[in-house]
Design an enzyme around this catalytic site. Sequence first.
Site, PDB file in Angstrom:
ATOM      1  N   TYR A 151      24.186  -8.513  48.189  1.00 32.29           N
ATOM      2  CA  TYR A 151      25.251  -9.146  47.037  1.00 32.29           C
ATOM      3  C   TYR A 151      23.897  -8.475  46.226  1.00 32.29           C
ATOM      4  CZ  TYR A 151      26.846 -11.450  43.033  1.00 32.29           C
ATOM      5  OH  TYR A 151      27.277 -11.831  41.463  1.00 32.29           O
ATOM      6  N   LYS A 155      24.650  -5.433  43.756  1.00 31.56           N
ATOM      7  CA  LYS A 155      23.990  -5.055  41.889  1.00 31.56           C
ATOM      8  C   LYS A 155      23.067  -4.783  41.317  1.00 31.56           C
ATOM      9  CE  LYS A 155      27.923  -8.121  41.173  1.00 31.56           C
ATOM     10  NZ  LYS A 155      29.278  -7.357  40.359  1.00 31.56           N
TER      11      LYS A 155
HETATM   12  P1  NAP Z   1      35.413 -14.421  41.455  1.00 29.88           P
HETATM   13  O1  NAP Z   1      36.407 -15.834  41.136  1.00 29.88           O
HETATM   14  O2  NAP Z   1      35.751 -14.257  42.954  1.00 29.88           O
HETATM   15  O3  NAP Z   1      36.560 -13.126  41.165  1.00 29.88           O
HETATM   16  C1  NAP Z   1      36.413 -12.214  41.762  1.00 29.88           C
HETATM   17  C2  NAP Z   1      38.085 -11.232  40.993  1.00 29.88           C
HETATM   18  O4  NAP Z   1      37.327  -9.709  41.944  1.00 29.88           O
HETATM   19  C3  NAP Z   1      38.952 -10.806  41.994  1.00 29.88           C
HETATM   20  O5  NAP Z   1      39.702 -11.261  40.488  1.00 29.88           O
HETATM   21  C4  NAP Z   1      39.161 -10.271  42.619  1.00 29.88           C
HETATM   22  O6  NAP Z   1      40.744 -10.047  43.121  1.00 29.88           O
HETATM   23  C5  NAP Z   1      38.304  -9.054  42.354  1.00 29.88           C
HETATM   24  N1  NAP Z   1      37.792  -8.310  43.616  1.00 29.88           N
HETATM   25  C6  NAP Z   1      37.150  -9.217  44.338  1.00 29.88           C
HETATM   26  N2  NAP Z   1      37.452  -8.103  45.364  1.00 29.88           N
HETATM   27  C7  NAP Z   1      38.051  -7.220  44.730  1.00 29.88           C
HETATM   28  C8  NAP Z   1      39.007  -5.656  45.222  1.00 29.88           C
HETATM   29  N3  NAP Z   1      38.096  -5.282  46.669  1.00 29.88           N
HETATM   30  N4  NAP Z   1      39.736  -4.657  44.745  1.00 29.88           N
HETATM   31  C9  NAP Z   1      39.549  -4.985  43.450  1.00 29.88           C
HETATM   32  N5  NAP Z   1      39.682  -6.699  43.003  1.00 29.88           N
HETATM   33  C10 NAP Z   1      38.694  -7.227  43.711  1.00 29.88           C
HETATM   34  O7  NAP Z   1      34.246 -13.892  40.749  1.00 29.88           O
HETATM   35  P2  NAP Z   1      34.054 -14.012  39.406  1.00 29.88           P
HETATM   36  O8  NAP Z   1      32.735 -15.066  39.675  1.00 29.88           O
HETATM   37  O9  NAP Z   1      34.519 -13.649  38.718  1.00 29.88           O
HETATM   38  O10 NAP Z   1      32.690 -12.969  39.111  1.00 29.88           O
HETATM   39  C11 NAP Z   1      33.046 -11.831  38.571  1.00 29.88           C
HETATM   40  C12 NAP Z   1      31.970 -10.858  38.586  1.00 29.88           C
HETATM   41  O11 NAP Z   1      31.079 -11.113  38.355  1.00 29.88           O
HETATM   42  C13 NAP Z   1      32.381 -10.176  39.986  1.00 29.88           C
HETATM   43  O12 NAP Z   1      31.149  -9.182  40.610  1.00 29.88           O
HETATM   44  C14 NAP Z   1      30.412 -11.321  40.091  1.00 29.88           C
HETATM   45  O13 NAP Z   1      29.323 -10.185  41.204  1.00 29.88           O
HETATM   46  C15 NAP Z   1      29.948 -11.148  38.983  1.00 29.88           C
HETATM   47  N6  NAP Z   1      29.180 -12.208  39.117  1.00 29.88           N
HETATM   48  C16 NAP Z   1      29.878 -13.878  39.084  1.00 29.88           C
HETATM   49  C17 NAP Z   1      28.774 -14.464  38.816  1.00 29.88           C
HETATM   50  C18 NAP Z   1      29.287 -15.911  38.669  1.00 29.88           C
HETATM   51  O14 NAP Z   1      28.488 -16.780  38.758  1.00 29.88           O
HETATM   52  N7  NAP Z   1      30.009 -16.230  38.696  1.00 29.88           N
HETATM   53  C19 NAP Z   1      27.540 -14.175  38.381  1.00 29.88           C
HETATM   54  C20 NAP Z   1      27.020 -12.758  37.858  1.00 29.88           C
HETATM   55  C21 NAP Z   1      27.951 -12.089  38.247  1.00 29.88           C
HETATM   56  P3  NAP Z   1      41.991 -10.629  43.806  1.00 29.88           P
HETATM   57  O15 NAP Z   1      41.729 -12.226  43.514  1.00 29.88           O
HETATM   58  O16 NAP Z   1      43.207 -10.021  43.154  1.00 29.88           O
HETATM   59  O17 NAP Z   1      41.817 -10.176  45.011  1.00 29.88           O
END
Ligand code: NAP
Length: 243
Positions: A151, A155
């Site tokens: 990861y 990133k």
């Molecule tokens: P999440 O709730 O798990 O949502 C992830 C989203 O990505 C879902 O809409 C999922 O779509 C989509 N996705 C995953 N694999 C995919 C693929 N192969 N093709 C198209 N869509 C895909 O995660 P989140 O926390 O909102 O994270 C969103 C972003 O923020 C990510 O890049 C994550 O690394 C980053 N981030 C999150 C955090 C945190 O603390 N949450 C911190 C830093 C960075 P489906 O559900 O429709 O499959």
Amino acid sequence: MGSDFASLEGKLALVTGASRGIGRAVAEELARAGASVVVGYRSGKAEAEGLAAAIGGRAVQADVSSPDDAKRLVEEAGDVDVLVNNAGLTRDGLLARMPDDDWRTVIETNLSSVFYTCRAVTRPMMKKRGGSIVNISSIVGVHGNWGQTNYAASKAGIIGFTKSIARELGSRNVRANVVAPGYVKTALTEVLPDEATAAMVSQTPLGRVAEPEEIAGAVRFLASDQASFITGEVLLVDGGLGM
Ligand code: NAP
């Protein structure tokens, strides 16, 4: 109607991974700013279509880890002014025991996807001499994290990639920036043990985790003309955790 600050009136925005979590909040915020929003999703059809209906946008299914799907997503979206690469996942585990598949899945979903979609919008954006790309990295991409070599690499890769396209595309008035969130309350983090969350919060000056909406505001700003002289920047939205 969007408010005047960081307005995206008349713009078409594509947000990947917008069926839930941060992507969903970003799609809602960009719509509030006046943009027409294409809600990209992989498996969350009902959620994506419900969101699209609520914000007057369109939902398009695509697995962005596939080059063909990512290209089709951009084509079906139309004349994209704002691209937000948010789709991402984790497959955590210690390096010594990490299966090849967990490495590849994370790199392909989080990083290769960004290459595919950015490549697809590049020519049209350069031609119209305008566009804004916001790629979602993570504080983990800046500092690394135990159990997250795959990861963190994905990133960190997003940061180097985005700075490079900022250099390549700047002369055509296409901007590219990174938002690097700290710990945000979503499905991605709810699986973490309570002790891990507590440890993170204890090191965060603001003393809490973020709501997805708090990431969305930063994305809206960077996407908009309010940030017209900002490119190649990495904006940490992390409650002070990474300073
Ligand atoms: P999440 O709730 O798990 O949502 C992830 C989203 O990505 C879902 O809409 C999922 O779509 C989509 N996705 C995953 N694999 C995919 C693929 N192969 N093709 C198209 N869509 C895909 O995660 P989140 O926390 O909102 O994270 C969103 C972003 O923020 C990510 O890049 C994550 O690394 C980053 N981030 C999150 C955090 C945190 O603390 N949450 C911190 C830093 C960075 P489906 O559900 O429709 O499959």
